[in-house]
Design a protein around this motif. Structure first.
Motif, short mmCIF file in Angstrom:
data_model
loop_
_atom_site.label_atom_id
_atom_site.label_comp_id
_atom_site.label_asym_id
_atom_site.label_seq_id
_atom_site.Cartn_x
_atom_site.Cartn_y
_atom_site.Cartn_z
N UNK A 74 0.88 -1.18 0.00
CA UNK A 74 0.00 0.00 0.00
C UNK A 74 0.91 1.22 0.00
N UNK A 75 0.83 2.01 -1.07
CA UNK A 75 1.69 3.18 -1.18
C UNK A 75 1.12 4.36 -0.41
N UNK A 76 1.99 5.24 -0.01
CA UNK A 76 1.57 6.48 0.63
C UNK A 76 0.91 7.38 -0.41
N UNK A 77 -0.05 8.18 0.04
CA UNK A 77 -0.75 9.11 -0.85
C UNK A 77 -0.15 10.50 -0.69
N UNK A 78 0.50 11.04 -1.72
CA UNK A 78 1.03 12.41 -1.63
C UNK A 78 -0.14 13.40 -1.52
N UNK A 79 -0.05 14.32 -0.59
CA UNK A 79 -1.12 15.31 -0.43
C UNK A 79 -0.69 16.71 -0.83
N UNK A 80 0.61 16.98 -0.94
CA UNK A 80 1.06 18.31 -1.32
C UNK A 80 2.56 18.46 -1.28
N UNK A 81 2.97 19.70 -1.48
CA UNK A 81 4.39 20.02 -1.54
C UNK A 81 4.70 21.09 -0.50
N UNK A 82 5.84 20.93 0.14
CA UNK A 82 6.32 21.93 1.10
C UNK A 82 7.65 22.47 0.60
N UNK A 83 7.78 23.80 0.60
CA UNK A 83 9.03 24.41 0.19
C UNK A 83 9.97 24.51 1.39
N UNK A 84 11.16 23.95 1.23
CA UNK A 84 12.15 23.94 2.29
C UNK A 84 12.88 25.29 2.37
N UNK A 85 13.60 25.46 3.44
CA UNK A 85 14.34 26.71 3.65
C UNK A 85 15.43 26.92 2.60
N UNK A 86 15.91 25.83 2.02
CA UNK A 86 16.94 25.95 0.99
C UNK A 86 16.36 26.17 -0.40
N UNK A 87 15.03 26.30 -0.47
CA UNK A 87 14.39 26.57 -1.75
C UNK A 87 13.93 25.32 -2.48
N UNK A 88 14.31 24.16 -2.04
CA UNK A 88 13.86 22.94 -2.71
C UNK A 88 12.45 22.58 -2.27
N UNK A 89 11.83 21.70 -3.02
CA UNK A 89 10.45 21.30 -2.76
C UNK A 89 10.41 19.81 -2.43
N UNK A 90 9.66 19.47 -1.39
CA UNK A 90 9.50 18.06 -1.00
C UNK A 90 8.03 17.68 -1.06
N UNK A 91 7.79 16.52 -1.67
CA UNK A 91 6.43 15.96 -1.71
C UNK A 91 6.22 15.16 -0.43
N UNK A 92 5.10 15.43 0.26
CA UNK A 92 4.84 14.76 1.55
C UNK A 92 3.47 14.10 1.52
N UNK A 93 3.30 13.13 2.44
CA UNK A 93 1.98 12.52 2.61
C UNK A 93 1.31 13.14 3.81
N UNK A 94 0.15 12.55 4.22
CA UNK A 94 -0.63 13.13 5.30
C UNK A 94 0.12 13.11 6.63
N UNK A 95 1.09 12.21 6.78
CA UNK A 95 1.87 12.14 8.01
C UNK A 95 3.12 13.00 7.96
N UNK A 96 3.33 13.72 6.85
CA UNK A 96 4.51 14.55 6.72
C UNK A 96 5.75 13.81 6.28
N UNK A 97 5.60 12.54 5.87
CA UNK A 97 6.74 11.75 5.40
C UNK A 97 7.17 12.27 4.04
N UNK A 98 8.44 12.54 3.89
CA UNK A 98 8.98 13.06 2.63
C UNK A 98 9.05 11.92 1.62
#
Length: 296
Positions: free
Chosen positions: A169-193
């Motif tokens: 069962x794969x994690x469901x990506x819910x959105x993107x968070x921009x990091x302080x270094x300017x990069x973007x991380x896709x996270x799930x509902x638990x905040x797992x990158x």
């Protein structure tokens, strides 16, 4: 002379009668004596041998009766013993075969992947090939699958004689968070990158919350986004919240959705879909009270 002769004849005739009577009487007496002797022999006291023979005969008769009355139970007991022995033989044989190379892993099948490549998972689990199915190392499997952040849960299934099935069962990506270094991380509902990139990935809402992924505000936004169907979630350009109760979604077309808290998110989703269908050009939708949708 005549009288003398008659007397003599009478005397002669009486002698045989007297002797005959005496012989018959003697015979009767002899028979009585023999009967008394037989009775005396019958009434003779029993010896120790007689008692032993009688006891032995009685015990033999008792054993015969016991065997006759317990024949059914003995047959039933023998049947149970034979059945138990066969069951133990079958179970023992099955267990022995299960731990033998006859049931070794030859094929690993991965099911449930969409973003992940099944081949990558199979390669990570290649160390289990050749092991008996009953001896698959669950710890080694877990260590191999932990390296895939997209895997939320998994289940192993042994399909004798040679197949090991991994249901993922794969994690469901819910959105993107921009990091302080300017990069973007896709996270799930638990905040797992789930992934990191230099550019903002398309198709994901940019999440802006106070306190980061460990905050209650992020948990509320994640719940709201995950409740949305994939098609509608793809239309959300951004999601913001300063507290768990003031979630606001921004759609790609510019319309704003006042969501409120994460409670009743499923009902709010249906209300939003109905409002968007009836008013596709509206500038805002308020579903914070799902029973009363407001269009602006």
């Amino acid at each position: 002379m005549t009288s003398t002769t008659s007397a003599d004849r009478n005397a002669k005739s009486l002698i045989p009668l007297e002797r005959g009577g005496t012989a018959e009487s003697s015979t009767v007496q002899d028979r009585a004596v023999e009967a008394d002797r037989s009775a005396m022999q019958d009434e003779a006291p029993l010896t120790a041998r007689d008692l032993w023979q009688a006891t032995r005969a009685r015990r033999k008769a008792l054993r015969t009766e016991i065997r006759r009355f317990t024949q059914r139970s003995r047959r039933r007991r023998i049947g149970w013993i034979i059945g138990a022995a066969l069951a133990l033989l079958i179970v023992g044989g099955s267990v022995g075969a299960a731990y033998s190379p006859l049931f070794a892993v030859q094929t690993i099948t991965v099911e449930g992947t969409s973003s992940l490549k099944a081949g990558d998972v199979q390669k990570a689990l290649s160390g289990q090939v050749g092991r008996p199915l009953a001896l698959v190392d669950a710890s080694a499997v877990k260590a191999a699958l932990v390296r895939f952040p997209l895997i939320e849960t998994y289940r192993l299934e042994a399909h004798p004689p040679h197949d090991l099935v991994v249901r993922i069962v794969e994690r469901t990506p819910v959105g993107v968070i921009q990091q302080s270094d300017g990069r973007f991380t896709v996270v799930d509902v638990a905040g797992v990158v789930l992934s990191t990139s230099e550019e903002q990935p398309a198709g994901y809402a940019l999440i802006d919350v106070s306190g980061g992924t460990a905050s209650k505000a992020f948990a509320a936004v994640g719940t709201a986004l995950r409740t949305l169907p994939a098609e509608l979630r793809g239309q959300v350009a951004g999601a913001a919240a300063s507290t768990p109760d003031d979630i606001v979604l921004q759609l790609n077309g510019g319309a704003k959705v006042v969501w409120g808290s994460a409670e009743q998110s499923a009902l709010k989703t249906r209300s939003l879909q109905a409002l968007m269908k009836a008013n596709p050009d509206a500038a805002s939708y308020d579903v914070s009270s799902p029973g009363v949708g407001i269009v602006g």
